[in-house]
Design a protein around this motif. Structure first.
Motif, PDB file in Angstrom:
ATOM      1  N   LEU A 162       0.943  -1.334  -0.201  1.00  0.00           N
ATOM      2  CA  LEU A 162      -0.062   0.014   0.071  1.00  0.00           C
ATOM      3  C   LEU A 162       1.262   0.789  -0.546  1.00  0.00           C
ATOM      4  O   LEU A 162       0.690   2.449  -0.831  1.00  0.00           O
ATOM      5  N   VAL A 163       2.263   1.307   0.619  1.00  0.00           N
ATOM      6  CA  VAL A 163       3.537   2.476   1.131  1.00  0.00           C
ATOM      7  C   VAL A 163       3.180   2.310  -0.072  1.00  0.00           C
ATOM      8  O   VAL A 163       3.632   3.793  -1.044  1.00  0.00           O
ATOM      9  N   ALA A 164       3.744   1.210  -1.309  1.00  0.00           N
ATOM     10  CA  ALA A 164       4.326   1.292  -2.718  1.00  0.00           C
ATOM     11  C   ALA A 164       3.482   1.895  -3.560  1.00  0.00           C
ATOM     12  O   ALA A 164       3.767   2.816  -4.631  1.00  0.00           O
ATOM     13  N   GLU A 165       2.287   1.537  -3.423  1.00  0.00           N
ATOM     14  CA  GLU A 165       0.659   2.397  -4.062  1.00  0.00           C
ATOM     15  C   GLU A 165       0.993   3.371  -4.279  1.00  0.00           C
ATOM     16  O   GLU A 165       0.390   4.421  -5.055  1.00  0.00           O
ATOM     17  N   HIS A 166       0.980   4.321  -3.162  1.00  0.00           N
ATOM     18  CA  HIS A 166       0.608   6.007  -3.244  1.00  0.00           C
ATOM     19  C   HIS A 166       1.958   6.643  -2.995  1.00  0.00           C
ATOM     20  O   HIS A 166       1.878   7.531  -4.003  1.00  0.00           O
ATOM     21  N   LEU A 167       3.241   5.795  -3.075  1.00  0.00           N
ATOM     22  CA  LEU A 167       4.652   6.194  -2.894  1.00  0.00           C
ATOM     23  C   LEU A 167       4.542   6.570  -4.555  1.00  0.00           C
ATOM     24  O   LEU A 167       5.309   7.471  -5.043  1.00  0.00           O
ATOM     25  N   SER A 168       4.284   5.287  -5.419  1.00  0.00           N
ATOM     26  CA  SER A 168       4.508   5.374  -6.841  1.00  0.00           C
ATOM     27  C   SER A 168       3.867   6.462  -7.603  1.00  0.00           C
ATOM     28  O   SER A 168       4.354   6.734  -8.941  1.00  0.00           O
ATOM     29  N   LYS A 169       3.055   7.584  -7.126  1.00  0.00           N
ATOM     30  CA  LYS A 169       2.823   8.427  -7.409  1.00  0.00           C
ATOM     31  C   LYS A 169       2.847   9.461  -7.293  1.00  0.00           C
ATOM     32  O   LYS A 169       2.781  10.880  -7.543  1.00  0.00           O
ATOM     33  N   LEU A 170       3.922  10.044  -6.402  1.00  0.00           N
ATOM     34  CA  LEU A 170       4.931  11.329  -6.265  1.00  0.00           C
ATOM     35  C   LEU A 170       6.266  11.079  -7.026  1.00  0.00           C
ATOM     36  O   LEU A 170       7.207  11.685  -6.879  1.00  0.00           O
ATOM     37  N   VAL A 171       6.540   9.252  -7.388  1.00  0.00           N
ATOM     38  CA  VAL A 171       7.569   9.575  -8.135  1.00  0.00           C
ATOM     39  C   VAL A 171       7.794  10.522  -9.800  1.00  0.00           C
ATOM     40  O   VAL A 171       6.770  10.561 -10.329  1.00  0.00           O
ATOM     41  N   PRO A 172       8.597  11.490  -9.982  1.00  0.00           N
ATOM     42  CA  PRO A 172       8.544  12.550 -11.228  1.00  0.00           C
ATOM     43  C   PRO A 172       8.687  11.853 -12.523  1.00  0.00           C
ATOM     44  O   PRO A 172       9.199  10.542 -12.539  1.00  0.00           O
ATOM     45  N   LEU A 173       7.720  11.753 -13.512  1.00  0.00           N
ATOM     46  CA  LEU A 173       7.855  11.540 -14.450  1.00  0.00           C
ATOM     47  C   LEU A 173       9.373  11.544 -15.235  1.00  0.00           C
ATOM     48  O   LEU A 173      10.092  12.461 -15.215  1.00  0.00           O
ATOM     49  N   GLY A 174       9.539  10.712 -15.414  1.00  0.00           N
ATOM     50  CA  GLY A 174      11.138  11.036 -16.040  1.00  0.00           C
ATOM     51  C   GLY A 174      12.316  10.005 -14.936  1.00  0.00           C
ATOM     52  O   GLY A 174      13.081  10.473 -15.861  1.00  0.00           O
ATOM     53  N   THR A 175      11.561  10.077 -14.243  1.00  0.00           N
ATOM     54  CA  THR A 175      12.649   9.438 -14.012  1.00  0.00           C
ATOM     55  C   THR A 175      12.929   7.815 -14.440  1.00  0.00           C
ATOM     56  O   THR A 175      12.079   7.143 -14.961  1.00  0.00           O
ATOM     57  N   GLU A 176      14.571   7.434 -14.048  1.00  0.00           N
ATOM     58  CA  GLU A 176      14.902   6.389 -15.334  1.00  0.00           C
ATOM     59  C   GLU A 176      15.266   5.757 -14.198  1.00  0.00           C
ATOM     60  O   GLU A 176      15.208   3.882 -13.976  1.00  0.00           O
ATOM     61  N   VAL A 177      16.186   5.423 -12.764  1.00  0.00           N
ATOM     62  CA  VAL A 177      15.476   4.582 -12.097  1.00  0.00           C
ATOM     63  C   VAL A 177      15.645   5.357 -10.480  1.00  0.00           C
ATOM     64  O   VAL A 177      15.686   6.477 -10.725  1.00  0.00           O
ATOM     65  N   ILE A 178      15.230   3.970  -9.561  1.00  0.00           N
ATOM     66  CA  ILE A 178      14.298   4.241  -8.352  1.00  0.00           C
ATOM     67  C   ILE A 178      15.779   4.098  -7.825  1.00  0.00           C
ATOM     68  O   ILE A 178      16.662   2.816  -7.258  1.00  0.00           O
ATOM     69  N   ALA A 179      16.791   5.242  -6.400  1.00  0.00           N
ATOM     70  CA  ALA A 179      17.816   4.670  -5.496  1.00  0.00           C
ATOM     71  C   ALA A 179      16.992   4.451  -4.241  1.00  0.00           C
ATOM     72  O   ALA A 179      16.850   5.005  -3.022  1.00  0.00           O
ATOM     73  N   GLY A 180      17.084   3.223  -4.087  1.00  0.00           N
ATOM     74  CA  GLY A 180      16.900   3.014  -2.589  1.00  0.00           C
ATOM     75  C   GLY A 180      17.703   3.355  -1.324  1.00  0.00           C
ATOM     76  O   GLY A 180      18.955   2.349  -1.911  1.00  0.00           O
ATOM     77  N   LEU A 181      18.316   3.520  -0.394  1.00  0.00           N
ATOM     78  CA  LEU A 181      19.139   4.456   0.186  1.00  0.00           C
ATOM     79  C   LEU A 181      19.117   2.805   1.703  1.00  0.00           C
ATOM     80  O   LEU A 181      18.491   2.576   2.300  1.00  0.00           O
ATOM     81  N   GLU A 182      20.349   2.845   1.616  1.00  0.00           N
ATOM     82  CA  GLU A 182      20.637   1.396   2.678  1.00  0.00           C
ATOM     83  C   GLU A 182      20.207   2.128   4.095  1.00  0.00           C
ATOM     84  O   GLU A 182      20.509   3.317   4.447  1.00  0.00           O
ATOM     85  N   MET A 183      19.413   1.429   4.946  1.00  0.00           N
ATOM     86  CA  MET A 183      18.722  -0.038   4.581  1.00  0.00           C
ATOM     87  C   MET A 183      17.734   0.141   4.889  1.00  0.00           C
ATOM     88  O   MET A 183      16.312  -0.522   3.449  1.00  0.00           O
ATOM     89  N   GLY A 184      17.332   1.049   5.168  1.00  0.00           N
ATOM     90  CA  GLY A 184      15.382   1.065   4.851  1.00  0.00           C
ATOM     91  C   GLY A 184      14.602   1.359   4.244  1.00  0.00           C
ATOM     92  O   GLY A 184      13.746   1.074   3.774  1.00  0.00           O
ATOM     93  N   GLY A 185      15.267   2.294   2.632  1.00  0.00           N
ATOM     94  CA  GLY A 185      14.971   2.003   1.290  1.00  0.00           C
ATOM     95  C   GLY A 185      14.867   1.579   0.798  1.00  0.00           C
ATOM     96  O   GLY A 185      14.561   1.800  -0.212  1.00  0.00           O
ATOM     97  N   ILE A 186      15.396   0.989   0.820  1.00  0.00           N
ATOM     98  CA  ILE A 186      15.549  -0.574  -0.124  1.00  0.00           C
ATOM     99  C   ILE A 186      14.224  -1.655   0.078  1.00  0.00           C
ATOM    100  O   ILE A 186      13.682  -1.219  -1.920  1.00  0.00           O
TER     101      ILE A 186
END
Length: 175
Positions: A46-70
């Motif tokens: 559910l978090v990912a569903e809502h966050l995915s709407k916030l990712v700006p258009l044109g983003t080519e890579v999503i970068a998860g920061l160690e450790m909690g962002g991964i």
């Protein structure tokens, strides 16, 4: 699930009280144990569903920061189809010696994903490291914006900052 209901579920699952030292060094009487909602597949989805709407258009890579962002970045990648990179706090000293594992980031527009932002300090360090590796870093998305100071520091550094929840949105769910 509506955002307000998701806030209640995150609060119920991850809110702890006591005495907690934060990464910034400050002591807080409340803490959101992000790993409690990140390890719950229903809440993470559910978090990912809502966050995915916030990712700006044109983003080519999503970068998860160690450790909690991964785990969050991985879940957002599954929702958006955007490849993911896993960012270490420091490049490993063996094997490939990479700072960012996974998809190549060089020359690509990268959106950093983080779980909780208080001061933004680690994000600023990681954004510089990613830029030094050739990534184009302009955007940051997080689940919980704990303190205005983090937003101010990130925006003052030229990063666009988007958060799913501000701390008061989570704490107000108990009223």
């Amino acid at each position: 699930m509506e955002k307000e209901l998701l806030a209640k579920e995150i609060y119920k699952t991850a809110h702890l009280t006591g005495s907690f030292k934060l990464r910034s060094g400050t002591v807080s009487n409340e803490y959101f144990d992000k790993y409690l909602f990140e390890s719950n597949p229903i809440l993470l989805n559910l978090v990912a569903e809502h966050l995915s709407k916030l990712v700006p258009l044109g983003t080519e890579v999503i970068a998860g920061l160690e450790m909690g962002g991964i785990p969050i970045a991985t879940a957002v990648s599954l929702k958006t189809g955007i490849p993911v990179a896993f960012v270490r706090k420091k490049a490993k000293e063996y094997g490939t010696c990479k700072l960012a594992e996974g998809i190549d980031i060089q020359g690509k527009k990268v959106c950093i994903i983080e779980d909780v932002v208080t001061t933004g300090g680690q994000i600023l360090l990681s954004a510089k490291d990613l830029s030094d590796c050739g990534a184009i870093v302009k955007d940051v998305v997080c689940v919980i914006e704990r303190d205005q100071q983090g937003r101010d520091r990130l925006e003052n550094a030229g990063l666009s900052f988007y958060s799913l929840f501000k701390m008061d949105e989570l704490t107000d769910t108990t009223v």
